[in-house]
Motif scaffolding. Structure first.
Motif, PDB file in Angstrom:
ATOM      1  N   ARG A 135      56.876 -24.943   4.514  1.00 35.34           N
ATOM      2  CA  ARG A 135      56.625 -25.093   5.954  1.00 35.34           C
ATOM      3  C   ARG A 135      56.855 -23.773   6.673  1.00 35.34           C
ATOM      4  NH1 ARG A 135      59.538 -29.913   5.160  1.00 35.34           N
ATOM      5  NH2 ARG A 135      61.384 -29.093   6.239  1.00 35.34           N
ATOM      6  N   GLN A 136      57.868 -23.038   6.270  1.00 32.36           N
ATOM      7  CA  GLN A 136      58.144 -21.754   6.915  1.00 32.36           C
ATOM      8  C   GLN A 136      57.041 -20.737   6.619  1.00 32.36           C
ATOM      9  OE1 GLN A 136      62.073 -21.141   5.314  1.00 32.36           O
ATOM     10  NE2 GLN A 136      63.084 -22.043   7.097  1.00 32.36           N
ATOM     11  N   VAL A 137      56.555 -20.702   5.386  1.00 30.56           N
ATOM     12  CA  VAL A 137      55.449 -19.801   5.059  1.00 30.56           C
ATOM     13  C   VAL A 137      54.201 -20.186   5.845  1.00 30.56           C
ATOM     14  CG1 VAL A 137      53.885 -19.052   3.223  1.00 30.56           C
ATOM     15  CG2 VAL A 137      56.347 -19.188   2.779  1.00 30.56           C
ATOM     16  N   ASP A 138      53.926 -21.490   5.971  1.00 28.60           N
ATOM     17  CA  ASP A 138      52.792 -21.934   6.786  1.00 28.60           C
ATOM     18  C   ASP A 138      52.951 -21.476   8.233  1.00 28.60           C
ATOM     19  OD1 ASP A 138      51.533 -23.164   4.679  1.00 28.60           O
ATOM     20  OD2 ASP A 138      52.234 -25.192   5.176  1.00 28.60           O
ATOM     21  N   SER A 139      54.181 -21.526   8.728  1.00 30.30           N
ATOM     22  CA  SER A 139      54.447 -21.099  10.107  1.00 30.30           C
ATOM     23  C   SER A 139      54.180 -19.613  10.274  1.00 30.30           C
ATOM     24  CB  SER A 139      55.897 -21.420  10.483  1.00 30.30           C
ATOM     25  OG  SER A 139      56.164 -22.805  10.403  1.00 30.30           O
ATOM     26  N   PHE A 140      54.649 -18.817   9.323  1.00 32.20           N
ATOM     27  CA  PHE A 140      54.404 -17.376   9.403  1.00 32.20           C
ATOM     28  C   PHE A 140      52.913 -17.059   9.278  1.00 32.20           C
ATOM     29  CE2 PHE A 140      58.991 -16.544   8.410  1.00 32.20           C
ATOM     30  CZ  PHE A 140      59.222 -15.665   9.456  1.00 32.20           C
ATOM     31  N   ARG A 141      52.194 -17.835   8.470  1.00 31.71           N
ATOM     32  CA  ARG A 141      50.751 -17.621   8.347  1.00 31.71           C
ATOM     33  C   ARG A 141      50.060 -17.873   9.691  1.00 31.71           C
ATOM     34  NH1 ARG A 141      49.991 -21.002   4.725  1.00 31.71           N
ATOM     35  NH2 ARG A 141      50.071 -19.662   2.884  1.00 31.71           N
ATOM     36  N   ALA A 142      50.449 -18.945  10.358  1.00 32.73           N
ATOM     37  CA  ALA A 142      49.871 -19.249  11.664  1.00 32.73           C
ATOM     38  C   ALA A 142      50.211 -18.167  12.679  1.00 32.73           C
ATOM     39  CB  ALA A 142      50.375 -20.615  12.145  1.00 32.73           C
ATOM     40  N   LEU A 143      51.459 -17.681  12.639  1.00 34.44           N
ATOM     41  CA  LEU A 143      51.856 -16.608  13.555  1.00 34.44           C
ATOM     42  C   LEU A 143      51.067 -15.336  13.279  1.00 34.44           C
ATOM     43  CD1 LEU A 143      55.735 -17.125  13.551  1.00 34.44           C
ATOM     44  CD2 LEU A 143      54.203 -17.524  15.478  1.00 34.44           C
ATOM     45  N   GLN A 144      50.900 -15.011  12.007  1.00 35.40           N
ATOM     46  CA  GLN A 144      50.150 -13.797  11.663  1.00 35.40           C
ATOM     47  C   GLN A 144      48.719 -13.884  12.186  1.00 35.40           C
ATOM     48  OE1 GLN A 144      50.373 -11.424   7.830  1.00 35.40           O
ATOM     49  NE2 GLN A 144      48.478 -12.536   7.436  1.00 35.40           N
ATOM     50  N   ARG A 145      48.078 -15.030  12.033  1.00 39.08           N
ATOM     51  CA  ARG A 145      46.704 -15.164  12.510  1.00 39.08           C
ATOM     52  C   ARG A 145      46.631 -15.003  14.018  1.00 39.08           C
ATOM     53  NH1 ARG A 145      44.330 -20.200   8.791  1.00 39.08           N
ATOM     54  NH2 ARG A 145      44.300 -19.015   6.816  1.00 39.08           N
ATOM     55  N   ARG A 146      47.620 -15.548  14.730  1.00 36.80           N
ATOM     56  CA  ARG A 146      47.630 -15.394  16.185  1.00 36.80           C
ATOM     57  C   ARG A 146      47.832 -13.933  16.570  1.00 36.80           C
ATOM     58  NH1 ARG A 146      48.997 -19.939  19.433  1.00 36.80           N
ATOM     59  NH2 ARG A 146      49.087 -18.421  21.138  1.00 36.80           N
ATOM     60  N   LEU A 147      48.768 -13.270  15.924  1.00 37.87           N
ATOM     61  CA  LEU A 147      49.066 -11.885  16.277  1.00 37.87           C
ATOM     62  C   LEU A 147      47.930 -10.950  15.881  1.00 37.87           C
ATOM     63  CD1 LEU A 147      52.816 -11.670  15.202  1.00 37.87           C
ATOM     64  CD2 LEU A 147      51.893 -12.065  17.487  1.00 37.87           C
ATOM     65  N   ALA A 148      47.267 -11.249  14.774  1.00 41.17           N
ATOM     66  CA  ALA A 148      46.191 -10.380  14.304  1.00 41.17           C
ATOM     67  C   ALA A 148      44.962 -10.456  15.187  1.00 41.17           C
ATOM     68  CB  ALA A 148      45.819 -10.737  12.868  1.00 41.17           C
ATOM     69  N   ASP A 149      44.771 -11.576  15.895  1.00 47.35           N
ATOM     70  CA  ASP A 149      43.525 -11.787  16.625  1.00 47.35           C
ATOM     71  C   ASP A 149      43.699 -12.059  18.115  1.00 47.35           C
ATOM     72  OD1 ASP A 149      41.940 -11.439  14.346  1.00 47.35           O
ATOM     73  OD2 ASP A 149      42.264 -13.504  13.730  1.00 47.35           O
ATOM     74  N   ALA A 150      44.933 -12.002  18.617  1.00 49.45           N
ATOM     75  CA  ALA A 150      45.129 -12.211  20.055  1.00 49.45           C
ATOM     76  C   ALA A 150      44.325 -11.176  20.832  1.00 49.45           C
ATOM     77  CB  ALA A 150      46.609 -12.105  20.409  1.00 49.45           C
ATOM     78  N   PRO A 151      43.702 -11.581  21.940  1.00 56.20           N
ATOM     79  CA  PRO A 151      42.764 -10.670  22.621  1.00 56.20           C
ATOM     80  C   PRO A 151      43.401  -9.425  23.211  1.00 56.20           C
ATOM     81  CG  PRO A 151      43.135 -12.659  23.909  1.00 56.20           C
ATOM     82  CD  PRO A 151      43.764 -12.900  22.574  1.00 56.20           C
ATOM     83  N   ASP A 152      44.673  -9.494  23.625  1.00 56.50           N
ATOM     84  CA  ASP A 152      45.263  -8.340  24.289  1.00 56.50           C
ATOM     85  C   ASP A 152      46.752  -8.302  23.998  1.00 56.50           C
ATOM     86  OD1 ASP A 152      46.518  -6.745  26.525  1.00 56.50           O
ATOM     87  OD2 ASP A 152      44.412  -6.476  27.033  1.00 56.50           O
ATOM     88  N   ARG A 153      47.280  -7.120  23.705  1.00 62.67           N
ATOM     89  CA  ARG A 153      48.698  -6.980  23.383  1.00 62.67           C
ATOM     90  C   ARG A 153      49.599  -7.354  24.557  1.00 62.67           C
ATOM     91  NH1 ARG A 153      49.739  -0.568  22.713  1.00 62.67           N
ATOM     92  NH2 ARG A 153      51.865  -1.309  22.525  1.00 62.67           N
ATOM     93  N   ALA A 154      49.060  -7.415  25.759  1.00 64.81           N
ATOM     94  CA  ALA A 154      49.858  -7.815  26.919  1.00 64.81           C
ATOM     95  C   ALA A 154      50.434  -9.213  26.734  1.00 64.81           C
ATOM     96  CB  ALA A 154      49.015  -7.747  28.185  1.00 64.81           C
ATOM     97  N   HIS A 155      49.769 -10.023  25.905  1.00 67.59           N
ATOM     98  CA  HIS A 155      50.265 -11.380  25.647  1.00 67.59           C
ATOM     99  C   HIS A 155      51.543 -11.373  24.797  1.00 67.59           C
ATOM    100  CE1 HIS A 155      46.772 -13.311  27.409  1.00 67.59           C
ATOM    101  NE2 HIS A 155      45.981 -12.534  26.687  1.00 67.59           N
ATOM    102  N   PHE A 156      51.891 -10.221  24.229  1.00 68.68           N
ATOM    103  CA  PHE A 156      53.062 -10.140  23.351  1.00 68.68           C
ATOM    104  C   PHE A 156      54.342  -9.846  24.117  1.00 68.68           C
ATOM    105  CE2 PHE A 156      50.134  -8.501  19.709  1.00 68.68           C
ATOM    106  CZ  PHE A 156      49.483  -9.731  19.701  1.00 68.68           C
TER     107      PHE A 156
END
Length: 469
Positions: free
Chosen positions: A420-441
């Motif tokens: 479950r933790q690896v799945d969570s990190f995978r989801a986070l990575q996909r969000r961070l890799a493709d978020a439209p603008d770094r301002a969202h971080f």
């Protein structure tokens, strides 16, 4: 690629991965080979250092003619040779022992496994903490403040640190403390079950023989390995760092490479906007060998600004994921006090260094009960600290069971929780890799001087109250 269960079994077979030993170097090579199989071209930084090591068969303690069990050796303390050192035993009390009172003797000191309020270590983003307090020997060994270098300078010939408030099964094999420079003074840990008899012997000045037949190797080596998955979108000049470390004493500390490999596989199979950098650092258990400040990741950041720094040519790091201690259970599998079949997972500790990332954890983490925290004013636990210091927004898993630094094949790993933790990190990575603008971080807000001073004062007050009991 091996399954998580196969990786855990492999860690148990390899045994403790003390920084630079054969087991450690073997694991590094195996992870690098798996990255190659995924299509990567991993790079390496080699660290050369003086490596201290000892086999538990070469450690012993005899007090007044009686063999006393040793819980563990004190890493990088010193060595006695095979004959050991024999001297009267004397007890030194208090947080600041008068080492000169043990000149020419072996000093006995007590270390309490203290329950520390969570608010001294981490802060809440909103609402209550995920737990009220923590009693962990890693923290207790550091807070004890035992200075072996000062003891050696005062003429002490050996030190025995006896645990108080830590079950013998948890005390066995603790590789603590792991942040100190070489001291040149042999020291060992004794279990709490021997405390009363050791105190009585110290009161009589009982003859004690300490054997710590350790060796030092001038040319110890270990490699930090990293690999890059280039971005394919308009933000390819921005990077996301995925970090874990390779050294560890058991299958919880450290198994983060399992998550790193899964995220590297996902990046190899799925197009992504930003550049992803996967870093397996070496030296977490021998931080003085790689850096004078911070954690082992600090050395990699200093060596490779071209992969993260906005003032160097190359991508600028806009986010980080730090993966440590996956699937951690509360107790060891060989702990007789743990009932079979019970839900024994350790509360997940997730640091988020911006409020935006705290919100992202709540949205993506595969456990809705998890409440992310923010680093305390004094310390960021684990390898996320260097990213925090560089102002790189990050999310870090740093769950800390009592057996985290124990050298054991019986560390508790819950494979379902790990997945479950690896799945969570995978989801986070996909969000961070493709978020439209770094301002969202968001922006990392480091604590100011006043907040740090207040935090240090609170810790000092806590320790003073403990000493007064």
């Amino acid at each position: 690629m091996a399954t998580a269960a196969e990786h855990i079994a492999r860690l148990n077979t390899l045994g403790p991965r003390r920084s630079g030993n054969e087991a450690h170097r073997t694991l590094i090579d195996e992870v690098a080979a798996e990255l190659v199989a995924l299509g990567y071209h991993p790079e390496r930084d080699t660290h050369t250092f003086e490596r201290w090591d000892v086999d538990e068969r070469d450690v012993s303690l005899t007090v007044e003619g009686r063999t006393v069990p040793v819980a563990s050796a004190w890493p990088y303390s010193g060595e006695t040779g095979s004959a050991g050192v024999t001297a009267p035993l004397v007890r030194l009390a208090g947080r600041r022992p008068r080492w000169k009172d043990a000149r020419g003797r072996i000093a006995l000191v007590e270390v309490a496994n203290v329950e520390v309020p969570a608010s001294l270590l981490v802060d809440s983003w909103d609402g209550p903490m995920p737990f009220d307090a923590v009693a962990n020997p890693v923290i207790s060994a550091e807070l004890a403040g035992i200075d072996l270098v000062a003891a050696r300078a005062a003429g002490v010939v050996g030190v025995i640190a006896v645990w108080r408030g830590l079950a013998d099964v948890e005390a066995h094999g603790q590789y603590l403390p792991f942040t100190r420079p070489y001291a040149g003074l042999p020291a060992v840990w004794a279990p709490e079950s021997e405390r009363e008899r050791l105190l009585e012997a110290a009161g009589r000045g009982g003859s004690t023989t300490l054997v710590l037949d350790a060796t030092r190797h001038d040319s110890g080596t270990m490699d930090t390995v990293w690999a890059v998955s280039p971005g394919s979108g308009i933000h390819a000049d921005e990077s996301v760092l995925v970090v874990t470390h390779s050294d560890g004493g058991n299958a919880v500390e450290e198994n983060g490479f399992i998550g790193l490999l899964e995220l590297a596989r996902d990046a190899a199979e799925t197009p992504h906007d930003r550049t992803l950098v996967f870093v397996l650092v070496a030296g977490h258990l021998r931080i003085p060998a790689v850096t004078a400040h911070g954690q082992a990741t600090t050395a990699w950041l200093h060596a490779h600004p071209e992969l993260w720094s906005p003032v160097a040519e190359g991508p600028t790091a806009v986010a980080g994921l730090v993966i440590e201690h996956l699937g951690a259970k509360h107790g060891r599998d060989d702990d007789p006090s743990t009932e079979a079949g019970t839900d024994d997972v350790e509360p997940e500790l997730l640091d988020a260094t911006t409020p935006e990332f705290a919100a992202l954890v709540r949205a993506e983490w595969r456990n809705p009960a998890v409440r992310p925290v923010r680093p305390g004013a004094v310390v960021h636990l684990g390898e996320g600290e260097p990213l925090w210091e560089k102002g790189i927004p990050a999310i870090a898993l740093v769950t800390g069971p009592a057996s985290l630094l124990a050298e054991t094949a019986h560390a508790g790993v819950d494979l379902d929780l790990l997945a479950r933790q690896v799945d969570s990190f995978r989801a986070l990575q996909r969000r961070l890799a493709d978020a439209p603008d770094r301002a969202h971080f968001g922006t990392v807000r480091r604590p100011g001087r006043l907040r740090k001073l207040l935090a240090v004062a609170r810790i000092a007050g806590f320790l003073a109250r403990r000493a007064g009991r």
